[in-house]
Enzyme design. Structure first.
Site, PDB file in Angstrom:
ATOM      1  N   ASP A  67     -35.477  97.121  39.667  1.00  0.00           N
ATOM      2  CA  ASP A  67     -36.198  98.158  38.765  1.00  0.00           C
ATOM      3  C   ASP A  67     -36.347  99.474  39.747  1.00  0.00           C
ATOM      4  OD1 ASP A  67     -37.776  96.562  40.461  1.00  0.00           O
ATOM      5  OD2 ASP A  67     -39.067  95.696  39.207  1.00  0.00           O
ATOM      6  N   ASN A 136     -49.733  89.287  37.102  1.00  0.00           N
ATOM      7  CA  ASN A 136     -50.005  88.748  35.700  1.00  0.00           C
ATOM      8  C   ASN A 136     -48.820  88.259  35.095  1.00  0.00           C
ATOM      9  OD1 ASN A 136     -47.994  90.725  35.777  1.00  0.00           O
ATOM     10  ND2 ASN A 136     -49.019  92.382  34.372  1.00  0.00           N
ATOM     11  N   HIS A 138     -45.539  89.019  35.633  1.00  0.00           N
ATOM     12  CA  HIS A 138     -44.361  89.770  35.310  1.00  0.00           C
ATOM     13  C   HIS A 138     -43.366  89.385  36.268  1.00  0.00           C
ATOM     14  CE1 HIS A 138     -45.752  93.333  37.992  1.00  0.00           C
ATOM     15  NE2 HIS A 138     -44.882  92.586  38.682  1.00  0.00           N
ATOM     16  N   GLU A 143     -43.430  93.286  31.754  1.00  0.00           N
ATOM     17  CA  GLU A 143     -44.953  93.076  31.838  1.00  0.00           C
ATOM     18  C   GLU A 143     -45.287  91.968  30.764  1.00  0.00           C
ATOM     19  OE1 GLU A 143     -46.548  94.010  34.321  1.00  0.00           O
ATOM     20  OE2 GLU A 143     -46.909  96.077  34.688  1.00  0.00           O
TER      21      GLU A 143
HETATM   22  C1  F6R Z   1     -40.126  94.434  42.385  1.00  0.00           C
HETATM   23  C2  F6R Z   1     -40.399  93.622  41.314  1.00  0.00           C
HETATM   24  C3  F6R Z   1     -42.022  93.021  40.753  1.00  0.00           C
HETATM   25  C4  F6R Z   1     -42.241  92.306  42.275  1.00  0.00           C
HETATM   26  C5  F6R Z   1     -43.803  91.728  41.576  1.00  0.00           C
HETATM   27  C6  F6R Z   1     -44.447  91.062  42.878  1.00  0.00           C
HETATM   28  O1  F6R Z   1     -38.647  94.684  42.435  1.00  0.00           O
HETATM   29  O2  F6R Z   1     -39.593  93.461  40.402  1.00  0.00           O
HETATM   30  O3  F6R Z   1     -41.720  92.081  39.822  1.00  0.00           O
HETATM   31  O4  F6R Z   1     -41.392  91.302  42.382  1.00  0.00           O
HETATM   32  O5  F6R Z   1     -44.461  92.896  41.515  1.00  0.00           O
HETATM   33  O6  F6R Z   1     -44.747  91.928  44.270  1.00  0.00           O
HETATM   34  P1  F6R Z   1     -45.198  91.525  45.444  1.00  0.00           P
HETATM   35  O7  F6R Z   1     -44.084  90.875  46.103  1.00  0.00           O
HETATM   36  O8  F6R Z   1     -45.422  92.891  46.001  1.00  0.00           O
HETATM   37  O9  F6R Z   1     -46.522  90.773  45.329  1.00  0.00           O
END
Ligand code: F6R
Length: 237
Positions: A67, A136, A138, A143
């Site tokens: 992303d 959450n 995702h 989401e």
């Molecule tokens: C990042 C991504 C997100 C993260 C997720 C967890 O490229 O796609 O899905 O993997 O938000 O983030 P952290 O590791 O910061 O808790």
């Protein structure tokens, strides 16, 4: 689904780096799917160590990130392009031309998504996809409520994700509210998936992902249906 329980983040990251390095070593032209966020940071540090020790080379590796924020250029220090260059790519022997991340400044986001999707088709399939897990549930920026069939698309971030991302920005106003993300349908086409989940704050959501009903309300729960998923976590389950 294989679940590997580790004592702490260091052990989690060492195991993840080992699996990634083994995949790279086992293939002529590996294609990796990469994630940003806090979770994989130490894993990437350990991969850098392995490259420096000449245990593994990324010369023939191609990468696709999950992303990118819409509205940030690759030079912006909070863009995922900047993050990946800074934390991994600039320290290993990969050709930057082989590292793909959606362009957050594309004039037409829909066109950018279609082009990214086409590139994954052309260069893929992704051999090993690294995923983190949002509080959450995702995966990438899909989401809760996102379709399990979704392809690369523009998405609105939820309030909880914006809040979680705010730690990297000077003020809430600067946190992007939209992103380009690989869709869940795209992610599921990876041949193998490595889900990294670190820290007790994610205990409840990880239990839902692993043992709860498969529902679009918990995007990560779809991983129960993928034939080749390994979860590495330091959470007591
Ligand atoms: C990042 C991504 C997100 C993260 C997720 C967890 O490229 O796609 O899905 O993997 O938000 O983030 P952290 O590791 O910061 O808790």
């Amino acid at each position: 689904m294989e679940i590997i329980k580790t004592k702490n983040n260091d052990e989690l990251s060492a195991k993840a780096a080992e699996i990634i390095a083994d995949k790279v070593k086992s293939m002529d032209k590996p294609v990796l799917g990469l994630a940003t966020g806090s979770t994989p940071v130490v894993t990437y540090e350990k991969l850098i160590e392995k490259v420096k020790a000449e245990e593994v080379s990324f010369k023939n590796v191609k990468t696709f990130n999950l992303d990118e924020y819409i509205g940030l250029s690759g030079e912006h220090e909070n863009s995922y392009r900047y993050f990946m260059n800074d934390i991994l790519f600039n320290h290993i022997d990969i050709d930057l031309k082989n590292t793909y991340i959606p362009n957050g400044l594309a004039e037409d986001a829909a066109e950018e998504c279609a082009a990214y999707e086409a590139l994954i088709k052309a260069e893929g399939p992704i051999d090993l996809q690294i995923l983190g897990l949002g509080l959450n549930g995702h995966i990438a920026f899909n989401e809760p409520g996102s379709s399990f069939e979704g392809r690369t698309q523009e998405t609105k971030l939820t309030a909880s994700t914006i809040e979680a991302n705010a730690r990297f920005f000077d003020s809430m106003d600067e946190v992007p509210t939209t992103a380009v993300t690989m869709g869940i349908g795209t992610i599921l086409e990876a041949k193998e998936i490595l889900l990294l989940v670190q820290g007790e704050a994610k205990a409840e959501i990880l239990k839902e992902v692993l043992n709860g009903p498969v529902t679009e309300d918990v995007p990560g729960s779809i991983l129960q249906k993928h034939p080749n998923v390994t979860v590495i976590t330091d959470i007591e389950l």
